[in-house]
Motif scaffolding. Structure first.
Motif, short mmCIF file in Angstrom:
data_model
loop_
_atom_site.label_atom_id
_atom_site.label_comp_id
_atom_site.label_asym_id
_atom_site.label_seq_id
_atom_site.Cartn_x
_atom_site.Cartn_y
_atom_site.Cartn_z
N ARG A 52 38.25 47.42 34.54
CA ARG A 52 37.47 46.31 35.04
C ARG A 52 37.07 46.58 36.48
N ILE A 100 31.99 40.45 37.42
CA ILE A 100 33.07 41.34 37.00
C ILE A 100 32.68 41.98 35.66
N ALA A 136 38.93 44.33 41.03
CA ALA A 136 39.28 43.66 39.78
C ALA A 136 40.67 44.11 39.32
N TRP A 137 41.38 43.20 38.69
CA TRP A 137 42.72 43.51 38.18
C TRP A 137 42.63 44.35 36.92
N GLU A 143 33.45 45.35 32.66
CA GLU A 143 34.39 46.30 32.08
C GLU A 143 33.64 47.56 31.66
N MET A 174 34.50 45.08 39.98
CA MET A 174 33.93 43.87 40.59
C MET A 174 32.83 44.24 41.58
N ASP A 191 42.46 38.87 39.79
CA ASP A 191 41.35 39.56 40.44
C ASP A 191 41.35 39.28 41.93
N TYR A 239 36.34 36.52 34.60
CA TYR A 239 37.18 36.48 35.81
C TYR A 239 38.60 36.05 35.43
#
Length: 218
Positions: A170, A180, A216-217, A182, A172, A209, A204
């Motif tokens: 992911r 955001i 992004a997480w 992927e 951002m 995040d 999100y």
């Protein structure tokens, strides 16, 4: 045979005396000074092209440079004369001579319109993004970027940093929870020196995040 040899020598001498207009212009105010990959100082002839539709702006550049100066995937950073802002170009074509007698090369570049950050980067990397049909030269207007949906094509320099991006990672943009994505396809472009990624819009994740640092997480 002596006469033919002399004629050949004369033609060769005249050929070598041909003045490429590039050799004149590169030493005038027409030239743009900048940095190649943040390190090497260089002067080029830069021509920005743009086309506007109802929803987007597209930008790309033609760069004329000394033989062997630029390579596909290089960054060229310069200061825009009108705005005073730093701009970053990503070379997306193979530099080549347009004519046999040219003493310079011509290549094409995209004007980077975004940056990407990862938890293990010291600083963001510059990228060019476009959600229109693949293969077009262009840059989506940064102001409209956040509201665009669908697949996103991302081009960046192929290097030790861009190699860290993974399938299904992911990412951002703009520190924005609505921007955001992927990564769904991760490959090298057909042209050496470039890294191509394709990403889909994703949701999100509050509390995970990192909007402040644009990460992004995962």
């Amino acid at each position: 045979y002596y006469y033919i040899d002399e004629m050949s020598k004369e033609y060769e001498d005249n050929y070598n005396k041909i003045i490429d207009s590039f050799e004149v212009e590169i030493n005038t105010s027409r030239a743009t000074e900048g940095l190649i990959n943040g390190v090497k100082k260089a002067k080029v002839l830069l021509t920005l092209e743009n086309a506007k539709t109802s929803t987007e702006y597209k930008y790309y550049a033609q760069i004329d440079s000394a033989l062997g100066l630029l390579n596909t995937g290089d960054y060229f950073e310069y200061v825009d004369r009108d705005s005073g802002r730093k701009q970053m170009l990503l070379i997306t074509s193979v530099p080549e001579k347009k004519n046999n007698y040219d003493k310079h090369e011509t290549c094409y570049a995209m004007l980077c319109n975004q940056t990407l950050m990862r938890f293990d980067f010291d600083a963001p990397i510059h990228v060019w993004c476009d959600n229109s049909s693949y293969g077009t030269k262009g840059e989506i207007d940064v102001n409209n970027f956040s509201v665009l949906d669908g697949k996103l094509q991302i081009l960046t320099q192929k290097n030790h940093l861009s190699k860290r991006f993974q399938q299904n990672e992911r990412i951002m943009f703009d520190n924005d929870p609505n921007s955001i994505y992927e990564i769904v396809d991760l490959s090298s472009a057909t042209t050496p020196g470039l890294k191509r990624m394709v990403a889909n819009k994703t949701e999100y994740k509050p509390g995970y995040d990192d909007l402040e640092n644009n990460i992004a997480w995962n």
